[in-house]
Design a protein around this motif. Structure first.
Motif, PDB file in Angstrom:
ATOM      1  N   LEU A  89      74.396   8.658  15.258  1.00  0.00           N
ATOM      2  CA  LEU A  89      73.542   9.856  15.287  1.00  0.00           C
ATOM      3  C   LEU A  89      74.101  10.951  14.397  1.00  0.00           C
ATOM      4  CD1 LEU A  89      72.625   9.876  19.067  1.00  0.00           C
ATOM      5  CD2 LEU A  89      71.062   9.471  17.144  1.00  0.00           C
ATOM      6  N   PHE A  90      75.414  11.171  14.446  1.00  0.00           N
ATOM      7  CA  PHE A  90      76.020  12.183  13.572  1.00  0.00           C
ATOM      8  C   PHE A  90      75.854  11.807  12.103  1.00  0.00           C
ATOM      9  CE2 PHE A  90      79.025  13.422  17.212  1.00  0.00           C
ATOM     10  CZ  PHE A  90      78.258  14.533  17.554  1.00  0.00           C
ATOM     11  N   GLU A  91      75.971  10.529  11.810  1.00  0.00           N
ATOM     12  CA  GLU A  91      75.818  10.083  10.425  1.00  0.00           C
ATOM     13  C   GLU A  91      74.374  10.237   9.938  1.00  0.00           C
ATOM     14  OE1 GLU A  91      76.166   5.978   7.874  1.00  0.00           O
ATOM     15  OE2 GLU A  91      77.626   6.300   9.474  1.00  0.00           O
ATOM     16  N   ALA A  92      73.433   9.945  10.798  1.00  0.00           N
ATOM     17  CA  ALA A  92      72.026   9.949  10.397  1.00  0.00           C
ATOM     18  C   ALA A  92      71.404  11.343  10.346  1.00  0.00           C
ATOM     19  CB  ALA A  92      71.216   9.068  11.344  1.00  0.00           C
ATOM     20  N   ILE A  96      72.290  17.542  14.003  1.00  0.00           N
ATOM     21  CA  ILE A  96      72.793  17.329  15.361  1.00  0.00           C
ATOM     22  C   ILE A  96      74.238  17.825  15.417  1.00  0.00           C
ATOM     23  CG2 ILE A  96      73.437  15.608  17.090  1.00  0.00           C
ATOM     24  CD1 ILE A  96      71.020  13.976  16.251  1.00  0.00           C
ATOM     25  N   ASN A  97      74.477  18.801  16.301  1.00  0.00           N
ATOM     26  CA  ASN A  97      75.801  19.413  16.432  1.00  0.00           C
ATOM     27  C   ASN A  97      76.657  18.756  17.508  1.00  0.00           C
ATOM     28  OD1 ASN A  97      75.331  21.571  14.502  1.00  0.00           O
ATOM     29  ND2 ASN A  97      73.849  22.302  16.001  1.00  0.00           N
ATOM     30  N   VAL A 124      81.280  16.167  19.957  1.00  0.00           N
ATOM     31  CA  VAL A 124      80.924  17.272  19.059  1.00  0.00           C
ATOM     32  C   VAL A 124      81.175  16.814  17.639  1.00  0.00           C
ATOM     33  CG1 VAL A 124      81.481  19.652  18.417  1.00  0.00           C
ATOM     34  CG2 VAL A 124      81.579  18.974  20.816  1.00  0.00           C
ATOM     35  N   ARG A 125      80.260  17.186  16.755  1.00  0.00           N
ATOM     36  CA  ARG A 125      80.431  16.833  15.341  1.00  0.00           C
ATOM     37  C   ARG A 125      81.750  17.399  14.847  1.00  0.00           C
ATOM     38  NH1 ARG A 125      77.404  15.279  11.274  1.00  0.00           N
ATOM     39  NH2 ARG A 125      75.421  15.508  12.370  1.00  0.00           N
ATOM     40  N   SER A 126      82.536  16.563  14.195  1.00  0.00           N
ATOM     41  CA  SER A 126      83.773  17.045  13.586  1.00  0.00           C
ATOM     42  C   SER A 126      83.489  17.398  12.135  1.00  0.00           C
ATOM     43  CB  SER A 126      84.877  15.983  13.682  1.00  0.00           C
ATOM     44  OG  SER A 126      84.474  14.809  13.028  1.00  0.00           O
ATOM     45  N   ASP A 127      84.084  18.461  11.668  1.00  0.00           N
ATOM     46  CA  ASP A 127      83.841  18.911  10.286  1.00  0.00           C
ATOM     47  C   ASP A 127      84.709  18.191   9.294  1.00  0.00           C
ATOM     48  OD1 ASP A 127      81.889  20.654  11.118  1.00  0.00           O
ATOM     49  OD2 ASP A 127      83.303  22.299  11.395  1.00  0.00           O
TER      50      ASP A 127
END
Length: 127
Positions: A89-92, A96-97, A124-127
């Motif tokens: 999900l984070f990749e796509a 999405i945070n 949580v999305r990592s930066d």
């Protein structure tokens, strides 16, 4: 900065899949039902104001990513399955945070008359 797990979210609950995840040979051979509950932290102020699909993440697209991830690779642990879903999900979707995903396994190989085994990950999305 957005505080994790608060604010706007897209919610998909009780997504049902049939799969072959699990530790035991019977689970790999026979398969079983799984249910996934999902919350995705997304700022929904723009789509709320504009009523335009281009200003949000489509829940249909989110479902497609979850389904593809569920079917792509067999895992022994539902924790690993949930982690794969979060990563996909984070990749796509860059909007999405954060993600909360619960994987439920109603036919877990334990002697329960009623209920289900489940895990829940908060990422949580990592930066």
């Amino acid at each position: 900065m957005i505080t994790p797990f608060t604010g706007d979210r897209i919610v998909l609950n009780d997504l049902g899949f049939y799969g072959y995840h699990g530790l035991f040979n019977e689970e790999e051979r026979l398969g079983q039902r799984f249910f996934i509950d999902l919350q995705c932290g997304v700022d929904l102020s723009a789509p709320g104001s504009t009523d335009e699909i281009g200003h949000t993440v489509s829940y249909a697209d989110i479902y497609d990513v979850v389904k593809a991830t569920f079917e792509a690779k067999r895992t022994k642990l539902i924790e690993a399955l949930a982690q794969n879903i979060c990563a996909a999900l984070f990749e796509a979707f860059s909007d999405i945070n954060w993600v909360i995903v619960r994987v439920r396994k109603p036919e877990a190989p334990i002697a329960m008359v009623r209920g289900e085994a489940a895990i829940e990950l908060h990422r949580v999305r990592s930066d």
